[in-house]
Design an enzyme around this catalytic site. Structure first.
Site, mmCIF file in Angstrom:
data_model
loop_
_atom_site.group_PDB
_atom_site.id
_atom_site.type_symbol
_atom_site.label_atom_id
_atom_site.label_comp_id
_atom_site.label_asym_id
_atom_site.label_seq_id
_atom_site.Cartn_x
_atom_site.Cartn_y
_atom_site.Cartn_z
ATOM 1 N N ASN A 136 0.673 -1.231 -0.317
ATOM 2 C CA ASN A 136 -0.077 -0.247 -0.090
ATOM 3 C C ASN A 136 0.970 1.520 -0.319
ATOM 4 O O ASN A 136 0.151 2.091 -0.141
ATOM 5 C CB ASN A 136 -0.952 0.563 1.714
ATOM 6 N N HIS A 138 2.968 2.115 2.517
ATOM 7 C CA HIS A 138 3.680 2.756 3.715
ATOM 8 C C HIS A 138 5.410 2.284 3.889
ATOM 9 O O HIS A 138 5.844 1.433 2.751
ATOM 10 C CB HIS A 138 2.702 1.364 5.016
ATOM 11 N N GLU A 143 1.069 4.302 7.758
ATOM 12 C CA GLU A 143 -0.479 4.219 6.631
ATOM 13 C C GLU A 143 -0.512 5.096 5.896
ATOM 14 O O GLU A 143 -0.478 6.408 6.233
ATOM 15 C CB GLU A 143 -1.148 3.073 7.695
HETATM 16 C C1 F6R Z 1 9.262 -3.149 8.259
HETATM 17 C C2 F6R Z 1 8.755 -2.505 7.762
HETATM 18 C C3 F6R Z 1 7.348 -2.856 6.799
HETATM 19 C C4 F6R Z 1 8.538 -2.951 5.383
HETATM 20 C C5 F6R Z 1 7.057 -3.066 4.123
HETATM 21 C C6 F6R Z 1 7.650 -4.293 3.194
HETATM 22 O O1 F6R Z 1 10.181 -3.348 9.581
HETATM 23 O O2 F6R Z 1 8.646 -1.246 7.945
HETATM 24 O O3 F6R Z 1 6.769 -0.920 6.040
HETATM 25 O O4 F6R Z 1 9.499 -3.146 4.810
HETATM 26 O O5 F6R Z 1 6.174 -3.635 4.335
HETATM 27 O O6 F6R Z 1 7.528 -5.925 3.614
HETATM 28 P P1 F6R Z 1 8.580 -6.583 2.698
HETATM 29 O O7 F6R Z 1 9.818 -6.328 2.978
HETATM 30 O O8 F6R Z 1 8.535 -8.198 4.058
HETATM 31 O O9 F6R Z 1 8.182 -7.083 1.766
#
Ligand code: F6R
Length: 251
Positions: A136, A138, A143
């Protein structure tokens, strides 16, 4: 904004590790903020190899965890605390006084946020932040719904997780585990980092990477707001760049 497209996923890990290593050499003692999750895992392995070979000194830095699920602690598989300790701090032999992670099991989340803010302030603010991007858009748990309603938050905060994040969270857990809120370093605090490196790999990230870095910046895609940062690098693997980005460039 600098956009770099690596040749392969492994190349992305190596390029990311190069950037972190350069920062460590140039700014020993500063604060490194690390995301958990699948994205930075390969980079962490490369950094740990270089640390073991004596090419870099990970112990020269201080560290701040970016975020965690409220209600989960180190013992819970899928918590950011467990991920970062098991995949980075413990294998690096990092003394406990060098890093701070959010305690997702806290009964006083606001106080937990103030403590992380104090840790960041005590170490001169965030130096290098290494981020992933959610489906999304973030960064950390900043968010879209929160950014749209409240704008970029200073310090650290407790956030209601968007539906997408709650759904995607299940990929980290061995069995279904409802999560509703998170603790995170706020967007404005991240945006005040000396340098920001955002990594995105895999075909699943291509659509959100295009929206974040090739379309208009909007709070509805939080990562897109980082584009005005003077030292912001996006590192993509070919799958995440597929269909929207050509060769590496700086814009
Ligand atoms: C985790 C975090 C999240 C992830 C994001 C991508 O500490 O801050 O913002 O970086 O959701 O997650 P992955 O790398 O698992 O696709």
């Amino acid at each position: 904004m600098e956009i770099i497209v690596a040749d392969t996923a492994d190349h992305l890990d190596a390029l990311a590790a190069d950037r972190v290593a350069d920062y460590i050499r140039a700014h020993p003692g500063r604060l490194l903020c690390l995301a958990a999750g699948q994205t930075p895992l390969g980079m962490m392995r490369v950094l740990l190899d270089r640390h073991r070979r004596g090419e870099i000194d990970l112990g020269a830095m201080r560290y701040a965890g970016l975020d965690d699920w409220l209600g989960l602690g180190y013992a819970d598989a899928g918590s950011c605390a467990q991920f970062l300790r098991d995949n980075f701090y413990h294998p690096a032999g990092m003394p406990a006084d060098r890093f701070r992670l959010f305690d997702g099991l806290t009964e006083a989340p606001e106080a937990e946020c103030r403590e992380m803010e104090a840790w960041i302030a005590a170490h001169g603010g965030l130096g290098l932040s290494v981020l992933g991007i959610g489906l999304n858009g973030h960064v950390g748990f900043n968010e879209p719904e929160h950014l749209v309603r409240h704008g970029p938050s200073r310090g650290c905060l407790v956030v209601d997780l968007d539906e997408t994040t709650r759904r995607v969270s299940q990929k980290y857990f061995a069995k279904p585990l409802p999560v509703a809120r998170g603790l995170t370093i706020g967007f404005a605090e991240l945006a005040a980092s000396d340098r920001i490196l955002l990594l995105a790999g895999g075909a699943a990230k291509a659509d959100i990477a295009r929206r974040a870095f090739a379309e208009n910046a909007t709070p509805a895609v939080p990562a897109s707001l980082l584009r005005t940062h003077p030292r912001f690098t996006v590192l993509l693997d070919p799958a995440a760049a597929a269909g929207w980005h050509g060769p590496s460039n700086t814009v």
